[in-house]
Design an enzyme around this catalytic site. Sequence first.
Site, mmCIF file in Angstrom:
data_model
loop_
_atom_site.group_PDB
_atom_site.id
_atom_site.type_symbol
_atom_site.label_atom_id
_atom_site.label_comp_id
_atom_site.label_asym_id
_atom_site.label_seq_id
_atom_site.Cartn_x
_atom_site.Cartn_y
_atom_site.Cartn_z
ATOM 1 N N ASP A 32 0.849 -1.187 0.000
ATOM 2 C CA ASP A 32 0.000 0.000 0.000
ATOM 3 C C ASP A 32 0.889 1.244 0.000
ATOM 4 O O ASP A 32 1.872 1.309 0.730
ATOM 5 C CB ASP A 32 -0.927 -0.003 1.217
ATOM 6 C CG ASP A 32 -2.091 0.960 1.047
ATOM 7 O OD1 ASP A 32 -3.236 0.498 0.939
ATOM 8 O OD2 ASP A 32 -1.836 2.193 1.008
ATOM 9 N N HIS A 101 -10.120 -5.469 -3.437
ATOM 10 C CA HIS A 101 -8.797 -5.720 -2.876
ATOM 11 C C HIS A 101 -8.932 -6.041 -1.394
ATOM 12 O O HIS A 101 -9.822 -5.556 -0.711
ATOM 13 C CB HIS A 101 -7.866 -4.511 -3.061
ATOM 14 C CG HIS A 101 -8.466 -3.226 -2.580
ATOM 15 N ND1 HIS A 101 -9.411 -2.537 -3.307
ATOM 16 C CD2 HIS A 101 -8.266 -2.511 -1.442
ATOM 17 C CE1 HIS A 101 -9.772 -1.449 -2.641
ATOM 18 N NE2 HIS A 101 -9.098 -1.415 -1.493
#
Length: 116
Positions: A32, A101
């Site tokens: 991320d 996701h």
Amino acid sequence: MSEEKTIFQKIIDKEIPSTTHYEDDLCIVIEDINPKAPIHLLIIPKKPIPKLSDASEEDVSILGHLMFIVGEMSRKFETEDSFNIVINNGASAGQTVFHLHLHLLAGRDFSDLFPA
Ligand code: 5GP
């Protein structure tokens, strides 16, 4: 008229870079860009399912595969005994990228979110 690609579709298509830890025919695992924990991975199916509640019965094997890869990644990052999985479903639940996701979060205590 084609719809604008999501940021994750551009990452899958290698149009923009990401730190990638795993990739196969069905999914990709990236870091991320704005981590909320020391380990913050995104497990993303290559099929552009906008959100979990859009998945259909034909997606069952993909969904199972994503969960299996979570386990694989937890072992790779040596955090198999302590991690959290988050799926934000819908804008009002915090989803900002409309390509399914899973967030794999580890190295930080999230137990206060679900007090016993
Ligand atoms: P959501 O809020 O939709 O559940 O999660 C989207 C996540 O994607 C956020 O945690 C955000 O930091 C991450 N993200 C957004 N843009 C990018 C990007 O360009 N690269 C990477 N690696 N992550 C991104």
